[in-house]
Design a protein around this motif. Structure first.
Motif, short mmCIF file in Angstrom:
data_model
loop_
_atom_site.label_atom_id
_atom_site.label_comp_id
_atom_site.label_asym_id
_atom_site.label_seq_id
_atom_site.Cartn_x
_atom_site.Cartn_y
_atom_site.Cartn_z
N PRO A 105 0.82 -1.22 0.00
CA PRO A 105 0.00 0.00 0.00
C PRO A 105 0.85 1.27 0.00
CG PRO A 105 -0.86 -1.59 1.58
CD PRO A 105 0.46 -2.13 1.11
N ASP A 106 0.38 2.26 -0.72
CA ASP A 106 1.08 3.54 -0.76
C ASP A 106 1.23 4.11 0.65
OD1 ASP A 106 1.18 3.40 -3.50
OD2 ASP A 106 -0.60 4.63 -3.83
N GLY A 107 2.40 4.61 0.92
CA GLY A 107 2.63 5.29 2.18
C GLY A 107 3.00 4.39 3.34
N VAL A 108 2.99 3.07 3.15
CA VAL A 108 3.37 2.17 4.23
C VAL A 108 4.88 1.97 4.18
CG1 VAL A 108 3.16 -0.14 5.21
CG2 VAL A 108 1.15 0.99 4.24
N ARG A 109 5.57 2.39 5.23
CA ARG A 109 7.02 2.26 5.32
C ARG A 109 7.42 1.84 6.73
NH1 ARG A 109 10.31 5.01 1.73
NH2 ARG A 109 12.00 4.00 2.92
N TYR A 110 8.57 1.27 6.82
CA TYR A 110 9.12 0.77 8.08
C TYR A 110 9.24 1.88 9.12
CZ TYR A 110 12.75 -1.20 11.17
OH TYR A 110 13.49 -1.64 12.24
N THR A 111 8.81 1.57 10.34
CA THR A 111 9.02 2.47 11.47
C THR A 111 9.82 1.78 12.58
OG1 THR A 111 6.84 1.85 12.37
CG2 THR A 111 6.96 3.86 11.01
N GLY A 112 9.54 0.50 12.84
CA GLY A 112 10.38 -0.31 13.72
C GLY A 112 10.34 0.03 15.18
N GLU A 113 9.29 0.71 15.64
CA GLU A 113 9.29 1.12 17.05
C GLU A 113 9.01 -0.02 18.02
OE1 GLU A 113 5.03 2.11 15.59
OE2 GLU A 113 7.07 2.07 14.79
N ILE A 114 8.44 -1.12 17.55
CA ILE A 114 8.20 -2.27 18.42
C ILE A 114 9.48 -3.10 18.47
CG2 ILE A 114 6.86 -4.38 18.78
CD1 ILE A 114 4.52 -3.07 17.36
N ASP A 115 10.09 -3.18 19.65
CA ASP A 115 11.37 -3.88 19.74
C ASP A 115 11.14 -5.38 19.92
OD1 ASP A 115 10.32 -3.53 22.25
OD2 ASP A 115 12.22 -2.98 23.21
N ARG A 116 10.54 -5.97 18.88
CA ARG A 116 10.28 -7.39 18.77
C ARG A 116 10.42 -7.79 17.30
NH1 ARG A 116 7.53 -9.37 23.26
NH2 ARG A 116 6.68 -11.13 22.08
N GLY A 117 10.54 -9.08 17.06
CA GLY A 117 10.53 -9.57 15.70
C GLY A 117 9.15 -10.07 15.32
N ILE A 118 8.82 -10.02 14.03
CA ILE A 118 7.55 -10.50 13.52
C ILE A 118 7.80 -11.75 12.68
CG2 ILE A 118 7.67 -8.95 11.53
CD1 ILE A 118 4.40 -9.89 13.30
N VAL A 119 6.96 -12.76 12.88
CA VAL A 119 7.02 -14.02 12.13
C VAL A 119 5.67 -14.22 11.48
CG1 VAL A 119 7.38 -16.51 12.25
CG2 VAL A 119 8.67 -14.97 13.77
N VAL A 120 5.65 -14.50 10.17
CA VAL A 120 4.39 -14.65 9.43
C VAL A 120 4.37 -16.03 8.78
CG1 VAL A 120 2.89 -13.71 7.65
CG2 VAL A 120 4.35 -12.16 8.98
N VAL A 121 3.61 -16.96 9.38
CA VAL A 121 3.45 -18.31 8.84
C VAL A 121 2.05 -18.80 9.16
CG1 VAL A 121 4.35 -20.66 8.74
CG2 VAL A 121 5.91 -18.79 9.30
N ASN A 122 1.36 -19.35 8.18
CA ASN A 122 0.04 -19.94 8.41
C ASN A 122 0.18 -21.38 8.90
OD1 ASN A 122 -1.53 -17.71 7.57
ND2 ASN A 122 -1.31 -18.30 5.43
N HIS A 123 -0.65 -21.75 9.88
CA HIS A 123 -0.73 -23.13 10.38
C HIS A 123 0.65 -23.69 10.73
CE1 HIS A 123 -4.98 -23.31 9.38
NE2 HIS A 123 -4.70 -22.89 8.15
N GLY B 145 8.86 -16.87 0.40
CA GLY B 145 7.53 -16.42 0.79
C GLY B 145 7.24 -15.00 0.33
N LEU B 146 6.02 -14.80 -0.16
CA LEU B 146 5.60 -13.44 -0.54
C LEU B 146 5.63 -12.51 0.66
CD1 LEU B 146 2.64 -14.29 -2.95
CD2 LEU B 146 4.83 -13.25 -3.57
N ALA B 147 5.35 -13.04 1.85
CA ALA B 147 5.37 -12.19 3.05
C ALA B 147 6.76 -11.62 3.28
CB ALA B 147 4.91 -12.98 4.27
N ILE B 148 7.79 -12.39 2.96
CA ILE B 148 9.16 -11.88 3.12
C ILE B 148 9.41 -10.73 2.16
CG2 ILE B 148 11.60 -12.47 2.89
CD1 ILE B 148 10.86 -15.36 3.56
N ILE B 149 9.02 -10.91 0.91
CA ILE B 149 9.26 -9.86 -0.10
C ILE B 149 8.46 -8.61 0.24
CG2 ILE B 149 9.21 -9.31 -2.54
CD1 ILE B 149 9.29 -12.33 -3.09
#
Length: 339
Positions: A150-168, A231-235
């Motif tokens: 989406p337009d205007g969505v850019r990294y901010t990184g203020e949450i000092d945690r990692g995100i993992v995106v995997v279904n099931h 994974g598309l989520a990585i890209i």
């Protein structure tokens, strides 16, 4: 000679929603068969993704009455079962492409692809997958992913945690790195999102259109998967500027450059050290995220992806797929990547 100006009409199934959304950027009309219940690729457009009007539902029982230029298969079931149930004899002989989303499962190097079709085209989504599959008699090429965020969505990184995106992740186990995730989470604060993420203490599913904005606040993206396609989520995460940490397996090892766009390794202990460093040093995380974004923009642009698919459809049908190519003879559309 007069060139047919009508757009190509392609029958396919809704197998991978995000991929279909990006594929719909190609200047082609896509028709999705629909059955009650929507299982096994028969869900049609559905309510989740903002498909353009060129993606159309059609009742499965009406498919054999329609005119198509090409059939795009995306699963073994499509190819071995579904086509015999919903296609006419004439449609079975149409130009055809098999889109293989994954690396081989049965054996990493000696698995023969079941399409085995000298008159079709087998498309792999990564060079690694193409390397590992035995394509048999089927001509093949690689069309690497293309994404947009989406337009205007850019990294901010203020949450000092990692995100993992995997279904099931729990159900899919070691293949997708459930044990890797658990080991890393014992040392590093990680939030898991995806279908059934709650079963591993995760946050649950985030709607695909909302995922980019959701993950942009996290310090880094961690990929625990051992064996799958890129994974598309990585890209998508790279495209908005998240640094990537993951296993140096399959295609990811060629995408993430250590110290430039993130860190990949086959030693989880070393990855944990790097994740801790990113938590402690937001400026370093931002620097690596910018490197990831540059890589994504250069390698995984949506316009290149759409053109590659338009050329593939043109090659198998013998006529241009879109206005971008209508003034070029079909013979000029052949990709040097076909084997």
């Amino acid at each position: 000679m007069r060139i047919d100006m009508k757009p190509l009409r392609v029958l396919t199934w809704h197998v991978h929603g995000n991929y279909l959304l990006y594929l719909s950027r190609a200047d082609v009309e896509f028709y999705l068969p629909v059955r009650p219940g929507g299982r096994d690729g028969y869900g049609g457009r559905g309510p989740t993704f903002p498909f353009p009007d060129r993606v159309r539902d059609v009742p499965a029982e009406a498919v054999r009455e329609l005119e198509f230029d090409c059939v795009l298969y995306q699963s073994r079931r499509n190819f071995e079962v579904d086509r015999h149930e919903i296609l006419s004899d004439r449609q079975m002989r149409l130009p055809r492409i098999y889109l293989e989303h994954d690396p081989p499962r049965a054996h990493p190097t000696d698995t023969r692809h079941w399409s085995d079709d000298p008159n079709g085209l087998l498309v792999h989504v990564t060079p690694f997958n193409d390397l590992m599959w035995d394509d048999g008699r089927t001509p093949s090429r690689v069309i690497e992913h293309g994404v947009f965020v989406p337009d205007g969505v850019r990294y901010t990184g203020e949450i000092d945690r990692g995100i993992v995106v995997v279904n099931h992740l729990l159900r899919r186990g070691r293949l997708l790195g459930a044990d890797v995730f658990s080991r890393a989470r014992a040392h590093i604060p990680l939030d898991l999102v995806g279908m059934d993420a709650e079963s591993l203490g995760g946050l649950g599913e985030v709607r695909p259109p909302d995922l980019a904005a959701f993950e942009a606040r996290y310090r880094f993206f961690f990929n625990p998967i051992r064996w799958t396609s890129l994974g598309l989520a990585i890209i998508e995460a790279m495209m908005i500027g998240l640094p990537i940490v993951g296993l140096a397996t399959t295609e990811l090892a060629s995408v993430v450059e250590n110290g430039v766009s993130g860190h990949v390794d086959t030693d989880l202990d070393r990855l944990i050290v790097q994740m801790r460093r990113l938590l402690d040093d937001p400026d370093e995380a931002r620097r690596l995220g910018e490197g990831a974004r540059r890589t994504a923009r250069e390698r995984f642009g949506i316009d290149r992806f759409a053109r590659d698919w338009e050329r593939a459809f043109a090659d198998v049908t013998g006529r241009p797929a879109s206005g971008r190519d209508r003034h070029r003879p079909a013979s000029a559309l052949a990709s040097g990547g076909v084997r």
